[in-house]
Write a protein that holds these residues in place. Structure first.
Motif, short mmCIF file in Angstrom:
data_model
loop_
_atom_site.label_atom_id
_atom_site.label_comp_id
_atom_site.label_asym_id
_atom_site.label_seq_id
_atom_site.Cartn_x
_atom_site.Cartn_y
_atom_site.Cartn_z
N ASP A 95 0.89 -1.31 -0.03
CA ASP A 95 -0.06 -0.09 0.13
C ASP A 95 0.74 1.21 0.03
OD1 ASP A 95 -2.29 1.49 -0.25
OD2 ASP A 95 -2.66 1.34 2.09
N GLY A 96 1.06 1.85 1.00
CA GLY A 96 1.57 3.31 1.00
C GLY A 96 3.11 3.13 1.24
N MET A 97 3.36 1.99 1.59
CA MET A 97 4.85 1.63 1.73
C MET A 97 5.56 1.08 0.60
SD MET A 97 5.81 2.63 4.82
CE MET A 97 7.12 1.82 5.22
N THR A 98 5.23 1.00 -0.52
CA THR A 98 5.91 0.61 -1.70
C THR A 98 6.98 1.16 -1.98
OG1 THR A 98 3.54 -0.09 -2.72
CG2 THR A 98 5.44 0.10 -4.32
N PHE A 99 7.42 2.49 -2.03
CA PHE A 99 8.52 3.15 -2.31
C PHE A 99 9.68 2.60 -1.44
CE2 PHE A 99 11.50 6.44 -1.56
CZ PHE A 99 12.03 6.79 -2.88
N TRP A 100 9.37 2.22 -0.23
CA TRP A 100 10.33 1.95 1.02
C TRP A 100 10.75 0.21 0.76
CZ3 TRP A 100 13.64 4.61 3.52
CH2 TRP A 100 13.61 6.15 3.82
N LEU A 101 9.42 -0.57 0.58
CA LEU A 101 9.70 -1.86 0.74
C LEU A 101 9.43 -2.62 -0.72
CD1 LEU A 101 7.76 -2.61 4.13
CD2 LEU A 101 10.22 -2.37 3.75
N GLY A 102 8.83 -2.11 -1.66
CA GLY A 102 8.63 -2.73 -2.87
C GLY A 102 9.51 -2.25 -3.88
N SER A 103 8.90 -1.48 -4.71
CA SER A 103 9.76 -0.76 -5.88
C SER A 103 9.57 0.66 -6.01
CB SER A 103 9.24 -1.48 -7.31
OG SER A 103 9.91 -1.10 -8.37
N GLN A 104 10.84 1.10 -6.20
CA GLN A 104 10.70 2.55 -6.42
C GLN A 104 10.21 3.20 -7.85
OE1 GLN A 104 14.46 4.82 -5.01
NE2 GLN A 104 15.39 2.86 -4.35
N GLY A 105 10.17 2.37 -8.60
CA GLY A 105 9.63 2.64 -9.89
C GLY A 105 10.43 3.21 -11.04
#
Length: 559
Positions: A198-208
């Motif tokens: 959810d809102g933590m994608t940048f930190w835990l998922g993908s920066q894109g």
């Protein structure tokens, strides 16, 4: 972005993106500057090559050659210290990630040819195209960096000449941390694109951001890991700093090693709230200056150090080669970074400077190609064949680096760096053509060469004889497979796409309608022969060879 592409800069007749992308309907056509400085870049290229070859011709002592009186190899007959044995599992890890990257890359290529049918399976239901592409790029970065880190630890151990206390346990800690970052970030990227964070994608998922997809938390852990690796390299090298004959070489090696973690730090200068133009600037800092600049400096240093340690060149010549290549690399590389920004908001002076200086990036690659024969004579045909025979295949992989440096980074890189060519082809198959040939052909082959150095020093002659046939198969499988991949698929598809961009507009050449058309799909499927050779005769045999050496070391450790 649409406004910036079509709206003219104040007081100018061209847009904020220098009239990119090409679309005559809205008035976007190449600027005069793009033509003029493409011609100027050719003059810089030819002039730079001529001047460099003239200077080197006047100083033949700068070329690769064996020392007149010979040197004593630093490498012992076989390194069996605990920290050396601990490095073998790094090589197995590199080989595993390499296979994973190849298989995922095959999936990406198949999706481009037919997005909905992977031999009867709709692969997109499980792995989106963007996820597979992320896996492909991240696996490549991880195994390349791991191979370089392994080579750095190995060479620093030889340079120091001493097994430091607790070095093996600390090396094992580094391996565990590396495995956590690799697998943790990969799984988190999958979860992030699935919407889990959810809102933590940048930190835990993908920066894109391409090449910087890894989540920010994992990125910080990677930086900590790189700094810990540098600490281990320093520990190994400290004894050499106390010996005057090798002090200068040791200092140069540590400077090159420190540049890897330090110059990766700009990757965290931006976040998901930063303006796109700033983001793209720092992203290409990582792609161009970190990978193609400081990684290449570290690579050059390690190649020279390897030759010195094998007793094939003198320390003085090794240092001379490091400084000469560093000057040539950064002379064009720093300003030449701007060729990535021709059409992302930079002004025309950027196009003028970066087009000409990026042409100079080809100069050291041409020099490397010219020196390839001297390199071969020094390494494989020199007067003392003892070390050359022992390390024949690592040296062959290094020779492959010189070949692909010229073809992939030099010829194919210069082709797409000219402003007028880049204007029509940026982001098309010709970019992938250059990327595959340069990234694997140069850094990949060198990473594998360093891994083979570790394997050879860790294996007895009997064990190496069992692994050598697989390594020979891997060398030819990787080179032939990569060449088939380029010639049969990526290059013809790239020129077709370039043709369509000329005739129908850039938007059409990048459209699904064109990229999934019959002819483009045909060339997509025609990539299969090269992929199969690359995987089954290249990547898998390399894994088998590394596994055999690791299993032997594991058995002897138990005994």
């Amino acid at each position: 972005m649409a406004w910036a592409s079509a709206a003219n800069r104040p007081g100018e007749s061209y847009s904020y993106t220098n009239n990119f992308p090409y679309d005559p309907i809205v008035g976007n056509t190449p600027t005069t500057v793009a033509f003029v400085y493409s011609v100027a870049s050719i003059l810089f290229l030819l002039g730079g090559i001529g001047l460099t070859l003239f200077i080197i011709g006047r100083h033949p002592e700068w070329d690769w050659h064996s020392p007149q009186n010979g040197t004593t190899p630093w490498l012992p007959a076989q390194m069996t210290s605990p920290s050396q044995k601990a490095l073998v599992k790094f090589v197995v890890f590199v080989a595993f990630l390499f296979i994973m990257q190849c298989l995922v890359g095959g999936g990406v290529a198949h999706m481009r040819a037919d997005p909905t049918n992977f031999y009867g399976i709709n692969l997109a239901e499980y792995f989106s195209s963007s996820l597979l592409r992320t896996f492909h790029l991240q696996a490549m970065i991880f195994w390349l960096a791991t191979g370089f880190a392994t080579g750095g630890l190995f060479l620093s151990r030889v340079l120091g000449g001493k097994e430091m206390p607790r070095q093996a346990p600390l090396t094992n800690i580094l391996f565990a941390a590396l495995a956590i970052v690799v697998f943790g970030s990969v799984l988190s990227e999958w979860d992030g694109l699935s919407g889990l964070w959810d809102g933590m994608t940048f930190w835990l998922g993908s920066q894109g951001w391409e090449y910087l997809e890894i989540g920010r938390a994992w990125q910080w852990l990677l930086i900590v890991g790189l700094l810990f690796w540098f600490f281990l390299v320093v520990r190994n090298t400290v004894p050499a700093l106390k010996r005057p004959p090798v002090r200068k070489l040791s200092i140069m090696f540590l400077i090159a090693a420190f540049s890897i973690p330090f110059f990766y730090l700009p990757a965290v200068f931006v976040d998901n709230t930063t303006n796109y133009t700033i983001v793209d600037t720092w992203r290409f800092w990582i792609i161009h200056l970190w990978v193609e600049g400081f990684f290449e400096l570290f690579a050059t240093t390690m190649v020279a150090l390897t030759f010195i340690e094998l007793g094939l060149v003198s320390k003085q010549m090794g240092l001379r080669l490091i400084f000469l290549d560093a000057i040539l690399i950064f002379m064009g590389g720093i300003i030449g970074t701007g060729h990535h920004w021709y059409f992302s908001g930079m002004t025309q002076p950027n196009m003028m400077l970066s087009s000409c200086f990026s042409a100079l990036e080809v100069v050291p690659l041409v020099v490397l190609c010219v020196e390839a024969w001297s390199f071969r004579k020094t390494a494989l045909l020199g007067p003392d064949q003892t070390m050359a025979k022992k390390f024949y295949w690592p040296l062959m992989f290094m020779l492959g680096v010189g070949f692909w440096n010229f073809i992939g980074a030099g010829v194919l890189g210069f082709l797409i760096n000219m402003p007028i060519v880049s204007y029509f082809e940026v982001g098309t198959y010709l970019t992938s053509n250059h990327g595959h040939a340069a990234m694997f052909g140069v850094f990949g082959m060198l990473s594998l060469a360093l891994c083979l150095m570790v394997l050879r020093e860790s294996a007895s002659d009997e064990v190496w004889a069992k692994a050598e046939k697989w390594i020979k198969c891997s060398f030819w499988g990787l080179n032939i497979g990569l060449m088939l991949m380029l010639v049969l698929s990526l290059m013809p598809a790239g020129f077709l796409q370039l043709w369509d961009a000329f005739s129908s507009g850039y938007w059409h050449a990048r459209s699904v309608e064109f990229t999934n058309s019959g002819l483009l799909s045909f060339f997509g499927y025609f990539r299969m022969p090269g992929d199969l050779v690359f995987i089954f005769f290249g990547a898998i045999p390399f894994f088998i060879a590394s596994w055999k050496v690791w299993r032997f070391n594991s058995k002897t450790s138990v005994k």
